[in-house]
Motif scaffolding. Structure first.
Motif, short mmCIF file in Angstrom:
data_model
loop_
_atom_site.label_atom_id
_atom_site.label_comp_id
_atom_site.label_asym_id
_atom_site.label_seq_id
_atom_site.Cartn_x
_atom_site.Cartn_y
_atom_site.Cartn_z
N HIS A 111 0.91 -1.31 0.01
CA HIS A 111 -0.06 0.01 0.14
C HIS A 111 0.94 1.35 0.05
N TRP A 112 0.23 2.28 -0.60
CA TRP A 112 0.89 3.76 -0.66
C TRP A 112 -0.41 4.63 0.07
N GLY A 113 -0.08 4.99 1.41
CA GLY A 113 -1.08 5.68 2.21
C GLY A 113 -2.21 4.72 2.30
N SER A 114 -3.38 5.08 1.75
CA SER A 114 -4.60 4.15 1.93
C SER A 114 -4.90 3.11 0.77
N ARG A 115 -4.15 3.39 -0.05
CA ARG A 115 -4.65 2.46 -1.28
C ARG A 115 -3.54 1.47 -1.96
N PRO A 116 -3.88 0.29 -2.52
CA PRO A 116 -2.86 -0.45 -3.08
C PRO A 116 -1.94 0.07 -4.07
N GLN A 117 -0.95 0.08 -3.94
CA GLN A 117 0.01 0.43 -5.29
C GLN A 117 0.52 -0.61 -5.93
N ALA A 118 0.70 -1.69 -5.64
CA ALA A 118 1.14 -2.86 -6.45
C ALA A 118 0.91 -4.17 -5.38
N ALA A 119 1.07 -5.11 -6.34
CA ALA A 119 0.56 -6.47 -5.56
C ALA A 119 1.44 -7.83 -6.44
N ILE A 120 1.31 -8.80 -5.54
CA ILE A 120 1.57 -10.13 -6.08
C ILE A 120 0.67 -11.17 -6.09
N SER A 121 0.12 -11.81 -6.99
CA SER A 121 -0.79 -12.85 -6.93
C SER A 121 -0.11 -14.09 -7.11
N LEU A 122 -0.40 -15.14 -6.12
CA LEU A 122 0.35 -16.47 -6.32
C LEU A 122 -0.81 -17.48 -6.32
N LEU A 123 -0.68 -18.16 -7.17
CA LEU A 123 -1.73 -19.44 -8.05
C LEU A 123 -1.21 -20.90 -7.52
N ARG A 124 -2.13 -21.60 -7.03
CA ARG A 124 -1.55 -23.12 -6.85
C ARG A 124 -2.44 -23.80 -7.66
N THR A 125 -1.93 -25.32 -8.36
CA THR A 125 -2.82 -26.09 -9.04
C THR A 125 -3.09 -27.17 -7.95
N ALA A 126 -3.71 -28.31 -8.54
CA ALA A 126 -4.30 -29.15 -7.67
C ALA A 126 -2.98 -29.86 -6.98
N GLU A 127 -2.20 -30.17 -7.83
CA GLU A 127 -0.80 -30.75 -7.53
C GLU A 127 -0.44 -30.48 -6.32
N GLN A 128 -0.16 -29.04 -6.13
CA GLN A 128 0.44 -28.15 -4.87
C GLN A 128 -0.61 -28.24 -3.70
N GLY A 129 -1.65 -28.36 -4.11
CA GLY A 129 -2.75 -27.99 -2.99
C GLY A 129 -2.92 -26.56 -2.49
N VAL A 130 -3.85 -26.52 -1.65
CA VAL A 130 -3.99 -24.81 -1.11
C VAL A 130 -2.90 -24.37 -0.19
N PHE A 131 -2.91 -23.19 -0.11
CA PHE A 131 -1.84 -22.75 0.82
C PHE A 131 -2.10 -23.01 2.38
N THR A 132 -1.04 -23.32 3.06
CA THR A 132 -1.19 -23.84 4.55
C THR A 132 -1.20 -22.42 5.27
N SER A 133 -1.77 -22.65 6.56
CA SER A 133 -1.65 -21.51 7.45
C SER A 133 -0.30 -20.96 7.58
N GLU A 134 0.74 -21.83 7.74
CA GLU A 134 2.01 -21.71 7.91
C GLU A 134 2.82 -20.68 6.60
N GLN A 135 2.14 -21.16 5.50
CA GLN A 135 2.75 -20.27 4.29
C GLN A 135 2.06 -18.97 4.29
N LEU A 136 0.89 -18.72 4.57
CA LEU A 136 0.21 -17.71 4.89
C LEU A 136 1.13 -16.79 5.79
N THR A 137 1.45 -17.11 6.88
CA THR A 137 2.21 -16.41 7.80
C THR A 137 3.64 -16.21 6.98
#
Length: 219
Positions: A111-137
């Protein structure tokens, strides 16, 4: 002061994030003043998938930057984002993800101030499975590095702010010197449609050719 080019920042960020938290596909993008994502850098994602998203599914994406203005959320899992929008839109977006074997997505915002300025989007396939709580941390820790990296992005050009996302995409491609044929391939349209886009863009910016357009917007 030397400013690191945005493509260098994108490449370094994508490499760091996907090395530490594996993802099948990823994208880095900037956010304009209209809260539209632009200047995408892709990792492991086909041009076909990206065009399909932009042309047909972006409006149903619950992780769009406009949804996170004045928000204290910096790492947003797909499930949380979907719970905040109409069910029918979530179903449409889920359909898009299923077409490309994607089972989970996480968006990491800077964010820059109150609005997003840039972002990264991460996508996982069925082979990798969903993101774990540890990975979100882990992603929450990495977000601080993304925030620092984005601080080195060059300021946004007001000359592009009046353009639609499609017009901005065309203008940026023209700056690279692409031909009409290359534009048609990149936009996945025919040459007559490319010429129509160019005429409309020239008229909107008050120029008569490519050289004048690039000079007007970028020089």
């Amino acid at each position: 002061m030397y400013v690191i080019p945005s493509q260098d920042i994108a490449g370094h960020c994508l490499h760091a994030f996907t090395q530490l938290v594996p993802a099948s596909r990823a994208a880095f993008y900037c956010v304009d003043r209209q809260l539209q994502a632009h200047d995408f850098s892709l990792h492991g994602m086909s041009g076909e998938m990206h065009r399909d998203y932009l042309d047909n599914y972006r409006q149903f994406d619950p992780l769009q930057p406009r949804n996170y203005v004045s928000s204290d959320l910096a790492v947003v899992p797909l499930g949380l984002a979907m719970a905040r929008q109409p069910i029918r839109d979530s179903h449409r977006y889920r359909h898009f993800l299923q077409r490309y074997d994607v089972v989970d997505v996480v968006e990491v915002f800077a964010h820059w101030g109150s609005r997003p300025q840039a972002a990264i989007s991460l996508l996982r396939t069925a082979e990798q499975g969903v993101f774990t709580s540890e990975q979100l941390t882990q992603l929450a820790a990495l977000q601080a590095l993304l925030q620092l990296a984005v601080a080195n992005l060059p300021p946004q050009d007001d000359s592009l702010s009046s353009l639609t996302p499609k017009e901005r995409q065309i203008a940026l491609l023209l700056r690279q010197g692409v031909s009409n044929k290359e534009l048609a391939r990149e936009l996945d349209v025919g040459l007559p449609t490319v010429k129509t886009h160019l005429i409309n863009l020239f008229r909107k910016t008050g120029v008569s050719n490519r050289t004048e357009l690039v000079s007007s917007l970028f020089l």
